[in-house]
Write a protein that holds these residues in place. Structure first.
Motif, PDB file in Angstrom:
ATOM      1  N   LEU A  51      29.749  25.929  -9.114  1.00 32.96           N
ATOM      2  CA  LEU A  51      30.177  27.041  -8.261  1.00 32.96           C
ATOM      3  C   LEU A  51      29.028  27.590  -7.419  1.00 32.96           C
ATOM      4  O   LEU A  51      29.258  28.172  -6.353  1.00 32.96           O
ATOM      5  N   GLY A  52      27.801  27.408  -7.888  1.00 34.45           N
ATOM      6  CA  GLY A  52      26.666  27.967  -7.171  1.00 34.45           C
ATOM      7  C   GLY A  52      26.044  27.041  -6.153  1.00 34.45           C
ATOM      8  O   GLY A  52      25.420  27.498  -5.193  1.00 34.45           O
ATOM      9  N   ARG A  53      26.203  25.719  -6.333  1.00 40.42           N
ATOM     10  CA  ARG A  53      25.528  24.759  -5.444  1.00 40.42           C
ATOM     11  C   ARG A  53      25.797  24.995  -3.966  1.00 40.42           C
ATOM     12  O   ARG A  53      24.876  24.852  -3.154  1.00 40.42           O
ATOM     13  N   PRO A  54      27.028  25.339  -3.542  1.00 34.88           N
ATOM     14  CA  PRO A  54      27.240  25.584  -2.105  1.00 34.88           C
ATOM     15  C   PRO A  54      26.400  26.732  -1.536  1.00 34.88           C
ATOM     16  O   PRO A  54      26.210  26.823  -0.322  1.00 34.88           O
ATOM     17  N   LEU A  55      25.892  27.590  -2.434  1.00 36.60           N
ATOM     18  CA  LEU A  55      25.097  28.734  -1.982  1.00 36.60           C
ATOM     19  C   LEU A  55      23.598  28.444  -1.969  1.00 36.60           C
ATOM     20  O   LEU A  55      22.804  29.305  -1.566  1.00 36.60           O
ATOM     21  N   ASN A  56      23.198  27.257  -2.387  1.00 33.17           N
ATOM     22  CA  ASN A  56      21.771  26.924  -2.416  1.00 33.17           C
ATOM     23  C   ASN A  56      21.086  27.093  -1.059  1.00 33.17           C
ATOM     24  O   ASN A  56      19.939  27.554  -1.005  1.00 33.17           O
ATOM     25  N   PRO A  57      21.713  26.714   0.069  1.00 34.51           N
ATOM     26  CA  PRO A  57      21.045  26.939   1.361  1.00 34.51           C
ATOM     27  C   PRO A  57      20.708  28.401   1.610  1.00 34.51           C
ATOM     28  O   PRO A  57      19.638  28.709   2.161  1.00 34.51           O
ATOM     29  N   PHE A  58      21.598  29.309   1.199  1.00 31.49           N
ATOM     30  CA  PHE A  58      21.331  30.734   1.379  1.00 31.49           C
ATOM     31  C   PHE A  58      20.182  31.182   0.472  1.00 31.49           C
ATOM     32  O   PHE A  58      19.351  32.014   0.865  1.00 31.49           O
ATOM     33  N   PHE A  59      20.138  30.624  -0.733  1.00 38.79           N
ATOM     34  CA  PHE A  59      19.033  30.945  -1.638  1.00 38.79           C
ATOM     35  C   PHE A  59      17.702  30.488  -1.044  1.00 38.79           C
ATOM     36  O   PHE A  59      16.697  31.197  -1.138  1.00 38.79           O
ATOM     37  N   ARG A  60      17.706  29.306  -0.409  1.00 39.92           N
ATOM     38  CA  ARG A  60      16.465  28.804   0.187  1.00 39.92           C
ATOM     39  C   ARG A  60      15.997  29.709   1.327  1.00 39.92           C
ATOM     40  O   ARG A  60      14.797  29.927   1.502  1.00 39.92           O
ATOM     41  N   VAL A  61      16.935  30.216   2.114  1.00 36.82           N
ATOM     42  CA  VAL A  61      16.572  31.155   3.183  1.00 36.82           C
ATOM     43  C   VAL A  61      15.972  32.426   2.576  1.00 36.82           C
ATOM     44  O   VAL A  61      14.943  32.934   3.044  1.00 36.82           O
ATOM     45  N   PHE A  62      16.614  32.937   1.528  1.00 36.77           N
ATOM     46  CA  PHE A  62      16.118  34.139   0.855  1.00 36.77           C
ATOM     47  C   PHE A  62      14.709  33.903   0.321  1.00 36.77           C
ATOM     48  O   PHE A  62      13.817  34.751   0.444  1.00 36.77           O
ATOM     49  N   THR A  63      14.489  32.723  -0.261  1.00 40.84           N
ATOM     50  CA  THR A  63      13.172  32.379  -0.789  1.00 40.84           C
ATOM     51  C   THR A  63      12.132  32.335   0.323  1.00 40.84           C
ATOM     52  O   THR A  63      11.011  32.838   0.171  1.00 40.84           O
ATOM     53  N   ALA A  64      12.491  31.732   1.458  1.00 39.38           N
ATOM     54  CA  ALA A  64      11.550  31.628   2.579  1.00 39.38           C
ATOM     55  C   ALA A  64      11.199  33.001   3.136  1.00 39.38           C
ATOM     56  O   ALA A  64      10.028  33.290   3.429  1.00 39.38           O
ATOM     57  N   ILE A  65      12.195  33.849   3.283  1.00 38.20           N
ATOM     58  CA  ILE A  65      11.952  35.187   3.825  1.00 38.20           C
ATOM     59  C   ILE A  65      11.063  35.995   2.881  1.00 38.20           C
ATOM     60  O   ILE A  65      10.210  36.774   3.318  1.00 38.20           O
ATOM     61  N   GLY A  66      11.261  35.803   1.580  1.00 33.48           N
ATOM     62  CA  GLY A  66      10.548  36.607   0.592  1.00 33.48           C
ATOM     63  C   GLY A  66       9.232  36.042   0.124  1.00 33.48           C
ATOM     64  O   GLY A  66       8.646  36.564  -0.834  1.00 33.48           O
ATOM     65  N   ALA A  67       8.728  35.003   0.777  1.00 35.44           N
ATOM     66  CA  ALA A  67       7.478  34.378   0.341  1.00 35.44           C
ATOM     67  C   ALA A  67       6.361  34.680   1.326  1.00 35.44           C
ATOM     68  O   ALA A  67       6.519  34.483   2.536  1.00 35.44           O
ATOM     69  N   PRO A  68       5.213  35.160   0.834  1.00 36.07           N
ATOM     70  CA  PRO A  68       4.071  35.394   1.729  1.00 36.07           C
ATOM     71  C   PRO A  68       3.638  34.098   2.406  1.00 36.07           C
ATOM     72  O   PRO A  68       3.632  33.029   1.795  1.00 36.07           O
ATOM     73  N   GLY A  69       3.305  34.181   3.683  1.00 38.32           N
ATOM     74  CA  GLY A  69       2.756  33.028   4.381  1.00 38.32           C
ATOM     75  C   GLY A  69       3.767  32.142   5.061  1.00 38.32           C
ATOM     76  O   GLY A  69       3.382  31.216   5.784  1.00 38.32           O
ATOM     77  N   THR A  70       5.063  32.378   4.879  1.00 34.99           N
ATOM     78  CA  THR A  70       6.056  31.549   5.552  1.00 34.99           C
ATOM     79  C   THR A  70       6.197  31.993   7.009  1.00 34.99           C
ATOM     80  O   THR A  70       5.972  33.147   7.357  1.00 34.99           O
ATOM     81  N   THR A  71       6.596  31.050   7.852  1.00 40.18           N
ATOM     82  CA  THR A  71       6.760  31.321   9.271  1.00 40.18           C
ATOM     83  C   THR A  71       8.243  31.360   9.630  1.00 40.18           C
ATOM     84  O   THR A  71       9.107  31.019   8.806  1.00 40.18           O
ATOM     85  N   SER A  72       8.537  31.743  10.859  1.00 39.17           N
ATOM     86  CA  SER A  72       9.924  31.738  11.333  1.00 39.17           C
ATOM     87  C   SER A  72      10.508  30.330  11.279  1.00 39.17           C
ATOM     88  O   SER A  72      11.684  30.142  10.962  1.00 39.17           O
ATOM     89  N   TRP A  73       9.682  29.338  11.577  1.00 34.45           N
ATOM     90  CA  TRP A  73      10.140  27.956  11.520  1.00 34.45           C
ATOM     91  C   TRP A  73      10.480  27.552  10.085  1.00 34.45           C
ATOM     92  O   TRP A  73      11.442  26.815   9.853  1.00 34.45           O
ATOM     93  N   ASP A  74       9.728  28.047   9.115  1.00 38.54           N
ATOM     94  CA  ASP A  74      10.033  27.789   7.706  1.00 38.54           C
ATOM     95  C   ASP A  74      11.419  28.338   7.350  1.00 38.54           C
ATOM     96  O   ASP A  74      12.179  27.699   6.617  1.00 38.54           O
ATOM     97  N   VAL A  75      11.727  29.508   7.865  1.00 38.51           N
ATOM     98  CA  VAL A  75      13.029  30.126   7.576  1.00 38.51           C
ATOM     99  C   VAL A  75      14.152  29.323   8.211  1.00 38.51           C
ATOM    100  O   VAL A  75      15.203  29.099   7.600  1.00 38.51           O
ATOM    101  N   VAL A  76      13.930  28.853   9.444  1.00 43.61           N
ATOM    102  CA  VAL A  76      14.942  28.057  10.136  1.00 43.61           C
ATOM    103  C   VAL A  76      15.221  26.763   9.380  1.00 43.61           C
ATOM    104  O   VAL A  76      16.372  26.319   9.248  1.00 43.61           O
ATOM    105  N   ARG A  77      14.182  26.127   8.863  1.00 42.52           N
ATOM    106  CA  ARG A  77      14.341  24.858   8.154  1.00 42.52           C
ATOM    107  C   ARG A  77      14.820  25.029   6.722  1.00 42.52           C
ATOM    108  O   ARG A  77      15.257  24.057   6.094  1.00 42.52           O
TER     109      ARG A  77
END
Length: 228
Positions: A156-182
C-alpha cells in the motif's frame, strides 16, 4: 554548503511542526514505551525540538531522569521550553556521535538505562559505529530504540515512495533544486536507506528481546532491543 546545524537552525519552526504533526505522537509514544520504565535514566541522542521528551518523562516518572542531546541551538531552545515543567528532564548541547555521558550529564553515579535515537541515524556518516558505541554506553541489560524513516516495501505504501523521496530531498542539507526534481525517480534516498539499514544491523547483532514494528504504511520503523 550549509552545515546540518545551520540547516536545521534555519528551519527550526517548520521542523517542530513536522515533529509534532497529528499521528506522529503514536510513533513517539511507542518508542518511549519500548525502552523506558519507571525510575530509569534515559538519554535521547539528537532530541531536536524535544518532541519525545514528554513521552519519555511519562515513562520514567518523577523518580527517573531524561536527558536530551542535540547540536542545534535553535532546536534546543524549543526542547528546553518543553522540558521546563519537569525538574528531572534536562537538555544539553552535545554531539550524539561523541556523547559526553558521565556524572555531569546523567547525575553522579547514575547508570544510563536506555538510549533513544529518532530520525537521526540517517544523518551519521558511520551510523554502525555510533550505534555500537551507544550499546557500549548502556552496557549489558541496557535498552536501545531506533525510530527511522525510509522508503517502504509495503504494497500500500510503495506508490507513495516518489513523494517520500521528494520529502527526503527537501529535508536534507546540501541538496539542490535539481536534486528535488530528480528525487521521484530514485537515488536521492539511497544514502539514507543504507545508513538506517547499517544502524539496524548493529542493533540487531548487539541485542536480544528485539522488537520491530512499522507505522505509516511501512515508511517508519521502530527497532528496539536489550543489549546482550
Amino acid at each position: 554548503m550549509m552545515s546540518v546545524t545551520e540547516f536545521y537552525g534555519r528551519w527550526a519552526d517548520l521542523y517542530d511542526r513536522i515533529a509534532t504533526a497529528p499521528g506522529v505522537a503514536r510513533w513517539r509514544r511507542a518508542t518511549a514505551e519500548a525502552v523506558a520504565s519507571p525510575g530509569d535514566t534515559v538519554v535521547e541522542m539528537g532530541c531536536g525540538t524535544g518532541a519525545n521528551l514528554p513521552y519519555l518523562r511519562g515513562q520514567v516518572g518523577p523518580e527517573g531522569r531524561v536527558v536530551g542531546l542535540d547540536l542545534t541551538g535553535e532546536l534546543l531552545d524549543r526542547a528546553r521550553q518543553r522540558a521546563v515543567e519537569y525538574d528531572n528532564v534536562e537538555v544539553l548541547r552535545a554531539d550524539a556521535t561523541r556523547p559526553p555521558l558521565g556524572g555531569a550529564t546523567t547525575g553522579a553515579g547514575t547508570d544510563i538505562d536506555a538510549i533513544v535515537g529518532t530520525f537521526v541515524c540517517g544523518m551519521f556518516e558511520d551510523p554502525a559505529s555510533v550505534v555500537d558505541e551507544w550499546c557500549d554506553i548502556v552496557g549489558s541489560g541496557g535498552r536501545i530504540a531506533l525510530l527511522d524513516a525510509t522508503a517502504t516495501d509495503a504494497p500500500l505504501g510503495r506508490p507513495l515512495n516518489p513523494f517520500f523521496r521528494v520529502f527526503t530531498a527537501i529535508g536534507a542539507p546540501g541538496t539542490t533544486s535539481w536534486d528535488v526534481v530528480r528525487a521521484p525517480f530514485g537515488g536521492v534516498d539511497s544514502v539514507l536507506s543504507e545508513r538506517v539499514a547499517a544502524s539496524r544491523r548493529v542493533l540487531a547483532d548487539r541485542t536480544v528481546e528485539r522488537r520491530y514494528e512499522t507505522f505509516a504504511l511501512g515508511f517508519v520503523g521502530l527497532l528496539s532491543g536489550r543489549v546482550r
